[in-house]
Design an enzyme around this catalytic site. Structure first.
Site, short mmCIF file in Angstrom:
data_model
loop_
_atom_site.label_atom_id
_atom_site.label_comp_id
_atom_site.label_asym_id
_atom_site.label_seq_id
_atom_site.Cartn_x
_atom_site.Cartn_y
_atom_site.Cartn_z
N LYS A 1 -36.13 52.39 -11.23
CA LYS A 1 -37.21 53.06 -11.94
C LYS A 1 -37.33 52.49 -13.34
CE LYS A 1 -38.66 57.67 -13.37
NZ LYS A 1 -38.35 59.11 -13.30
N LYS B 1 -40.32 52.05 -8.58
CA LYS B 1 -41.34 52.81 -9.29
C LYS B 1 -41.50 52.27 -10.69
CE LYS B 1 -41.97 57.32 -11.17
NZ LYS B 1 -41.24 58.44 -11.66
C1 PBG Z 1 -39.57 62.60 -13.49
C2 PBG Z 1 -40.61 61.82 -12.82
C3 PBG Z 1 -41.63 61.05 -13.42
C4 PBG Z 1 -42.44 60.58 -12.38
C5 PBG Z 1 -41.87 61.05 -11.20
N1 PBG Z 1 -40.74 61.79 -11.48
C6 PBG Z 1 -41.98 60.83 -14.81
C7 PBG Z 1 -41.14 60.12 -15.78
O1 PBG Z 1 -40.10 59.54 -15.48
O2 PBG Z 1 -41.59 60.19 -16.91
C8 PBG Z 1 -43.65 59.73 -12.59
C9 PBG Z 1 -44.69 59.86 -11.58
C10 PBG Z 1 -46.02 59.38 -11.98
O3 PBG Z 1 -46.27 58.84 -13.09
O4 PBG Z 1 -46.93 59.55 -11.15
N2 PBG Z 1 -38.34 62.00 -13.63
ZN ZN Z 2 -37.20 63.06 -15.26
#
Ligand code: PBG
Ligand code: ZN
Length: 326
Positions: free
Chosen positions: A197, A250
């Site tokens: 991520k 992601k």
């Molecule tokens: C939380 C999380 C996030 C997303 C999914 N789970 C946000 C982040 O890390 O700020 C992002 C999903 C999206 O932008 O559609 N950990």
């Molecule tokens: Zn988070």
């Protein structure tokens, strides 16, 4: 001139017969943002057609999803009150636990993935519990966050979650959750890890919907540097070793090289998260008439499959379902 490949493209039936990748609605997961209350269906300014839903509305939404043959959702909770440790998320009457129970009561056949993180539940908006380190630097306390994560996973498991998806990028999270779940009898509950991520600007609109923007600092100490490829591969391999059943990359679109890299190094299924910023950009370009929306949408989705993804988490899932049904 002779061109063997071109000869295969001229007849449209032949073109279809040899198509390498296909979109199937089974591959899609639709995200839901759920909050306390009743009759709430609040559209998000930055994400057209995406709503914060109260549980009753979420149940209605699940009915609509099943009608479209979408059988998987991933749930994010928006609690009534936030505190420093994200209490709502580790409590059996918290928003996610309640939502899962009530949805399962009406639609036991829907596959519910629960996102496991703390940013939506903490008043500071970070993905874990904070601590003061030397030189007064405030950071996420990884190990304390792991302990509380087991609690959150058990709350979700008891409520009836079908798959736990840790998204906070804490070190050791998969191993910790696997042990915790096994010890409590949930050895058949799969873990889909947000294994690679990136610290990404593409999450902007999500933070509006989930109300999870950090009140200070950023997530760069636990999320990955977009410039790093080797590290991106390692992060997923580590989670695979720890027992993650499904890996995830992601955001999706800017990181398809990483999807391919991981595809070639593991045998685990891979998910991509087609995140909020990717969704909003496409939606807005479509609304402005800059692109043939449907065409670009399908082209984008098939690029995920081509890169090697099995599962696509996307706010576009309903639109895709409608297009595939045509
Ligand atoms: C939380 C999380 C996030 C997303 C999914 N789970 C946000 C982040 O890390 O700020 C992002 C999903 C999206 O932008 O559609 N950990
Ligand atoms: Zn988070």
């Amino acid at each position: 001139m002779f061109n063997r490949l071109r000869r295969l493209r001229i007849n449209s039936h032949l073109r279809n017969m040899i198509q390498e990748n296909h979109l199937q609605i089974e591959n899609f997961v639709y995200p839901l943002f759920i909050k306390f209350g009743e009759n709430i269906r609040k559209e998000i300014l930055s994400m057209p057609d995406v709503f914060q839903l109260s549980i009753d509305e979420a149940i209605r939404e699940c009915g609509e999803l099943l009608n479209l043959d979408i059988k998987s959702i991933i749930i994010f909770g928006i609690p009534e009150t936030k505190d420093s440790v994200g209490s709502d998320s580790v409590c059996d009457s918290g928003i996610v636990a309640r939502a899962v129970r009530e949805i399962k009561k009406v639609y036991p056949e829907i596959f519910i993935i629960t996102d496991l993180c703390f940013c939506e539940y903490t008043d500071h908006g970070h993905c874990g519990i904070l601590t003061h380190e030397h030189n007064n630097i405030i950071t996420v306390d990884n190990d304390l966050t792991l302990e509380l994560s087991i609690q959150q996973a058990l709350v979700q498991a008891r409520a009836g979650s079908d798959m736990i998806a840790p998204s906070g990028m804490m070190d050791g999270i998969v191993e910790t959750l696997r042990n915790g779940l096994d010890k409590n009898g949930f050895y058949n509950l799969p873990i889909m890890s947000y294994s690679t991520k990136f610290a990404s600007g593409y999450y902007g609109p999500f933070r509006d919907v989930a109300e999870s923007t950090p009140t200070f600092g950023d997530r760069k100490s636990y999320q990955m540097n977009p410039a790093n490829r080797r590290e991106a591969i390692s992060e997923s391999l580590i989670d695979a070793q720890q027992g993650a059943d499904i890996l995830m990359v992601k955001p999706a679109l800017a990181y398809l090289d990483i999807v391919r890299d991981i595809r070639e190094r593991t045998t685990q299924p891979i998910a991509v998260y087609n995140v909020s910023g990717e969704y909003s950009m496409l939606k807005m370009a479509g609304k402005l008439g800059l692109i043939d929306y449907e065409r670009v949408l399908l082209e984008t989705m098939i690029s995920f499959k081509r890169a090697g993804a099995d599962i696509i988490i996307s706010y576009h899932a309903k639109e895709i379902a409608k297009i595939l049904k045509k």
